[in-house]
Every structure is written in structure tokens, then in C-alpha cells.
Design a protein around this motif. Structure first.
Motif, PDB file in Angstrom:
ATOM      1  N   LEU A 201       0.839  -1.209   0.000  1.00  0.00           N
ATOM      2  CA  LEU A 201       0.000   0.000   0.000  1.00  0.00           C
ATOM      3  C   LEU A 201       0.874   1.260   0.000  1.00  0.00           C
ATOM      4  CD1 LEU A 201      -2.914   1.199   0.264  1.00  0.00           C
ATOM      5  CD2 LEU A 201      -2.577   1.134   2.735  1.00  0.00           C
ATOM      6  N   ALA A 202       1.919   1.265   0.829  1.00  0.00           N
ATOM      7  CA  ALA A 202       2.818   2.426   0.905  1.00  0.00           C
ATOM      8  C   ALA A 202       3.584   2.608  -0.415  1.00  0.00           C
ATOM      9  CB  ALA A 202       3.785   2.267   2.075  1.00  0.00           C
ATOM     10  N   LEU A 203       4.025   1.505  -1.010  1.00  0.00           N
ATOM     11  CA  LEU A 203       4.735   1.594  -2.296  1.00  0.00           C
ATOM     12  C   LEU A 203       3.825   2.173  -3.383  1.00  0.00           C
ATOM     13  CD1 LEU A 203       6.632  -1.832  -2.380  1.00  0.00           C
ATOM     14  CD2 LEU A 203       7.637   0.417  -2.001  1.00  0.00           C
ATOM     15  N   VAL A 204       2.582   1.709  -3.406  1.00  0.00           N
ATOM     16  CA  VAL A 204       1.613   2.185  -4.400  1.00  0.00           C
ATOM     17  C   VAL A 204       1.383   3.685  -4.244  1.00  0.00           C
ATOM     18  CG1 VAL A 204      -0.854   2.127  -5.016  1.00  0.00           C
ATOM     19  CG2 VAL A 204       0.414  -0.013  -4.747  1.00  0.00           C
ATOM     20  N   ILE A 205       1.118   4.114  -3.014  1.00  0.00           N
ATOM     21  CA  ILE A 205       0.723   5.508  -2.794  1.00  0.00           C
ATOM     22  C   ILE A 205       1.897   6.475  -2.903  1.00  0.00           C
ATOM     23  CG2 ILE A 205      -0.130   7.128  -1.034  1.00  0.00           C
ATOM     24  CD1 ILE A 205      -2.189   5.016  -0.260  1.00  0.00           C
TER      25      ILE A 205
END
Length: 244
Positions: A201-205
Motif C-alpha cells: 500500500l505504501a509503495l503504491v501511494i
């Protein structure tokens, strides 16, 4: 401009959310993996904006539970017949576990699933909730609820990898984060599938390289995350066949 950032709390919150929404929608898998022949489960990844930064809500499982007592996880659980899809499952479970009303969640997307220890296909559902949300933990299932900055999952202060034996006997490594919540004077360990979803999720955002190793091609995050999942699923399927 002569105006402090404080004049724009609403505007900045909106733009932080809007940027995240746009990134997340690119990664929405919809029902692409929904028909795989595995028992289904879902988790809700509840995002909120606090002081201009994205935060995640996590829970600590009750010590009374038979499976993974006292572990940190996202609200979620197994699919039931009344659920029309993975989103329904995640919202129903979040309501049961922490008193989050489904209409208070702005669902954004479903991300690439994972496979848990019990070989459930676990779909992460991402949604925004208000930063004023007051959790009412169901003591049978949840002993604690806490909020932490999403950015911790690409720039942690306390991180290590743990060796982990998959159900097929392969040795692999999993992320393990230790987060100190100074406000509540508590420390939490986030690892395994929960950490896997939070990192993704952090990588995506954020679209930034983390301070630790990840097994994705960060220039092709969509295809590499789907390939990783399909390889995991294929290895599970091969094992099922060899056990017949």
C-alpha cells in the motif's frame, strides 16, 4: 503567500487524499482474482488523513482467539454466504470487529491478494475513513486498535526480516516492523501478511523506494506484484496436485 499552511487544512487534506485515490485506482484489480478456487477472506486497509499525513488503522487480535492470538492485523475475516464480494466481506468484518459503519467508508479499490497460512485467498480492500472515527473494539475479537503513519512502511525506524517457513516447506523471509506508539506508550510488532499488505500500500501511494529490500520491480510495480502472486498461487496449486 503570507498565509500559513494552517489556513489550508481542508485543502491539503483533500489533495493528500486525491493523490492517494488516483494512485490506488491505477492498482485496482477489481474481481480479476475472485474466481480462483481457494476459500476467500478479506481485510480492510482503513486510511485516514491526520495532520496532513496518511495513517493506517490496525487492530490487535484478542488473546482469547485460537488463531494468531495477540497478533497485529487489519480488520477482516472469512467470506460468508451473505457477502456479494470481497468488499462486502471487509466492510462486514470491520463493523463486527471495531464498530466501523460501512457507510462511513469510502471504498477506493481492491489490491492484489495474498495467501495466508490457512491457504485462504485474502483480498485487501482499501478505503478512506474519517480521522474522527472512534473504534469500539469487539473484545471477543480485538484487544486493541491503533493508528500509525503509512510512511513508516517505507521508512521504518525499527525493521528486520524474519525467516518464515511456507506451508510447502520453503524457507522465505517476511517483513517485520516494530512501531512505538509514544502517545499510548505501547509498542507493536507488525509482520507477515499484514506487513506485506501495508508495504505494498505504501509503495503504491508514495511511489518511493523503501529503505529496505522488497521483492518487486519498483519500475513495474503492477505487473511484478501480480506475477509474484501468480507464482505463489502456482506453487500452492502444484503442491495440492502432488498431495492428491
Amino acid at each position: 503567500l503570507g498565509m500559513s499552511r494552517r489556513s489550508f487544512p481542508f485543502a491539503s487534506r483533500k489533495s493528500v487524499k486525491e493523490k492517494a485515490r488516483l494512485r490506488l485506482r491505477e492498482f485496482d484489480v477489481g474481481d480479476k482474482f475472485s474466481r480462483l478456487p481457494l476459500p476467500k477472506a478479506s481485510v480492510l486497509l482503513p486510511l485516514m488523513v491526520r495532520e496532513g499525513k496518511l495513517h493506517l488503522l490496525l487492530t490487535v487480535r484478542s488473546t482469547q482467539l485460537r488463531r494468531s492470538p495477540g497478533e497485529v492485523c487489519f480488520p477482516g475475516g472469512k467470506s460468508e454466504a451473505i457477502d456479494k464480494d470481497e468488499i462486502d466481506t471487509a466492510l462486514r468484518e470491520a463493523k463486527e470487529e471495531v464498530g466501523l459503519q460501512p457507510e462511513k467508508v469510502e471504498v477506493i479499490c481492491r489490491l492484489v491478494p495474498g495467501i495466508d497460512k490457512m491457504n485462504h485467498l485474502v483480498t485487501p480492500v482499501v478505503g478512506f475513513i474519517e480521522d474522527t472515527f472512534q473504534a469500539i473494539p469487539n473484545p471477543d475479537e480485538v484487544s486493541d486498535v491503533f493508528i500509525m503513519p503509512l510512511e513508516y512502511f517505507i521508512k521504518p525506524l525499527n525493521y528486520k526480516t524474519l525467516p518464515y517457513k511456507t506451508s510447502s516447506g520453503h524457507l522465505s523471509w517476511v517483513h517485520c516492523f516494530r512501531y512505538d506508539d509514544h502517545e499510548h506508550k505501547m509498542s507493536f510488532k507488525i509482520w507477515g501478511l499484514t506487513a506485506h499488505f501495508a508495504v505494498f500500500l505504501a509503495l503504491v501511494i508514495f511511489g518511493k523506494r523503501p529503505t529496505f529490500e522488497v521483492d518487486y520491480d519498483l519500475d513495474n510495480l503492477i505487473s511484478s506484484s501480480e506475477n509474484n502472486f501468480m507464482n505463489l498461487y502456482a506453487s500452492l496449486y502444484e503442491r495440492k496436485k502432488s498431495n492428491l
